[in-house]
Design an enzyme around this catalytic site. Sequence first.
Site, PDB file in Angstrom:
ATOM      1  N   GLU A 427     -13.192  22.567  -1.525  1.00 50.34           N
ATOM      2  CA  GLU A 427     -13.518  22.862   0.037  1.00 50.34           C
ATOM      3  C   GLU A 427     -13.461  24.250   0.224  1.00 50.34           C
ATOM      4  O   GLU A 427     -12.782  25.241  -0.204  1.00 50.34           O
ATOM      5  CB  GLU A 427     -12.323  22.488   0.664  1.00 50.34           C
ATOM      6  N   ASP A 504      -7.535  21.580   0.687  1.00 50.10           N
ATOM      7  CA  ASP A 504      -6.055  22.201   1.069  1.00 50.10           C
ATOM      8  C   ASP A 504      -5.464  21.220   1.521  1.00 50.10           C
ATOM      9  O   ASP A 504      -5.779  20.033   1.734  1.00 50.10           O
ATOM     10  CB  ASP A 504      -6.425  23.234   2.045  1.00 50.10           C
ATOM     11  N   ASP A 506      -3.803  20.447   3.777  1.00 52.50           N
ATOM     12  CA  ASP A 506      -3.571  20.287   5.327  1.00 52.50           C
ATOM     13  C   ASP A 506      -4.188  19.303   6.108  1.00 52.50           C
ATOM     14  O   ASP A 506      -5.013  18.616   5.049  1.00 52.50           O
ATOM     15  CB  ASP A 506      -3.529  21.715   5.728  1.00 52.50           C
ATOM     16  N   ASP A 508      -7.223  19.477   7.653  1.00 55.34           N
ATOM     17  CA  ASP A 508      -8.669  19.450   7.338  1.00 55.34           C
ATOM     18  C   ASP A 508      -8.751  18.967   5.931  1.00 55.34           C
ATOM     19  O   ASP A 508     -10.008  18.311   5.811  1.00 55.34           O
ATOM     20  CB  ASP A 508      -9.136  20.887   7.666  1.00 55.34           C
TER      21      ASP A 508
END
Length: 639
Positions: A427, A504, A506, A508
């Site tokens: 990503e 990541d 997180d 997203d």
Amino acid sequence: MGKNTYDAESITVLEGLEAVRKRPGMYIGSVSTRGLNHLIYEILDNSVDEHLAGFCTEIKVILEADGSATVSDNGRGIPVGMHKKGISAERLVFTTLHAGGKFDNSSYKTSGGLHGVGSSVVNALSKHLSVTVKTGGFVYEDKYERGNPIIELEKGLLPVIGKSKETGTCVNFLPDDEIFEKTRFKEDDIKNRLHETAYLNPGLTIYYEDRRKEEVEAQTFHEPDGIIGYIKDMNKTAETIHDVIYFKGMSDNIEIEVAFQYINEFHENVMGFVNNIYTLEGGTHITGFKSAFTNIINSYARELGILKEKDQNFTGTDVRNGLTAVVSIKHTDPRFEGQTKTKLDNQDAAKAVSKITNDELVRYFDRNLETLKSVIGCAEKAAKLRKTEEKARTNMLSKQKYSFDSNGKLSNCESKDAKKCEIFIVEGDSAGGSAKMARNRMYQAILPIRGKILNVEKASIDKVLANAEIKTMIYAFGCGFSEGYGNDFDITKLRYDKIIIMADADVDGAHISTLLLTLFFRFMPELIYEGHVYIAMPPLYKVIPQKGEEEYLYNDEALEKYKKTHNVSYKLQRYKGLGEMDPEQLWETTLDPQRRLLKRVGIEDAKHASETTELLMGLEVPPRRTFIYENANEAELDV
Ligand code: TSJ
């Protein structure tokens, strides 16, 4: 052991259980978390059998604070009396392989199913196991360690430890950490299973408790509407086309129960169960259901003039567009095949389900013409889309076969030996850049993807295939893709043994991973079935002590542990994202096969993945974010 006449028999018994401890995988599939949870299901199935036999209405499943599990029911209680050759029947159940069936006069043995191996296997794989049986006014007890009885029987009878007017069975066991990689039960999977069992057995109430947490979690699963309620819940957030339709019947001594409902969406969800066991890979009962459905809708469509003489029939996939269905059958002698032994193989089931489905659908649709017309409407929409997509696909494949390399985004590896090659889907461009520098270019390919790729669950296939990143990915993997209307996917052409999603840690990142998994699940499911898909687990922290070695920590538990075990002062660095790591750090933590942590996306996740996907994609934006956020930290540090 005493000098009783059953000495000889006990010896063979123990040899039997020794075999289970030597090769546990043969009996429970694996010694991973999946196998661990399976122990509970194995015991639970006995209580469900007792319910099916008509003697049990309540089951309790408790995950105890000490890591053990307790399953209890209010059935008749396992027979404790003397069985042949002086062994109490209860002992035989827990010390003999495949003993279950011998006393079991309920008509449907769940134990005929997936790894149906009986309670003796659970006993063999438990550090300790205890049984309490209430029957005939008394409470009896028996205890085992690693499968061996530790109570000496007097005249072959179990010790009485109390009196009770109730009846029932209670089993408590602690999985053996010498056998299992991990011994912590996964509660989400267990709760799903219990809920599913409640839907399939409307007369049953299942209490669940997790006492391992600081605040005990308790839930009750009771679904008096049975599989009708199951369908309603699955379609809760969708736009439904009609009320749930339900029918049941008996044919060839096979009990058949079906509930279904169409929704205004472009996918199908047909779930099969045999004696309460979910059949992930489908099988004859599902084939019978589908073929009857296809035939009937086509003949009605012709009868009503919706299909003209020159028109082709609707395909099965057309007919099932928007269909949510549960097909639950009871079979006295089910046989299972397939990679995970979850595909029903009995030919008589195809015939029986198809007959009942045929009869009942005709009976219903003859009286409910409006519903019939809207169902046919779903098939028409699907057929139209299919034809457009067939065109789009031919165009796409002929035009673009070699064109998208020009993106220049994929940094391929040098080796062509697929067994050794890996592709990282990364990503973000900055992490992608670091990864390109850090990788072992011989075996590791990097494909950076930007932002959010297309939402594949909602988009139609021509849009999906028009997306540059998806095209690059399909092309890079080398196997094409499969989709309801034909199968061009060839896993033998796969160029990488491992497809590693690197996002990541997180919200997203979790969203990107979900979207990629959805894409694989819908268009390249073999990648998941055959275990090629992984999720990279980058560390959350780096600790830099004043003296001593730096360390990467991969989750909050590891950080807590570090704090407890290290009494020195240190600097704590928190990684916010992959983009923050320089190439060297990225190599050390996430790329280097010797040190990195990967989570394999297993077949056990497949069903859950599809449900999650549907949930995520079916909902409006706010709840979707909440869901992803809540689950973003739950990835298991497996493998
Ligand atoms: F098998 C087991 F130990 F794992 C287990 C069995 C665990 C639990 C939690 C429950 C049971 C169980 C067994 N619940 N209910 C029964 N019932 C019988 O074994 C039973 C009782 C009476 C008769 C009969 O014919 O009178 C037959 C059976 C099979």
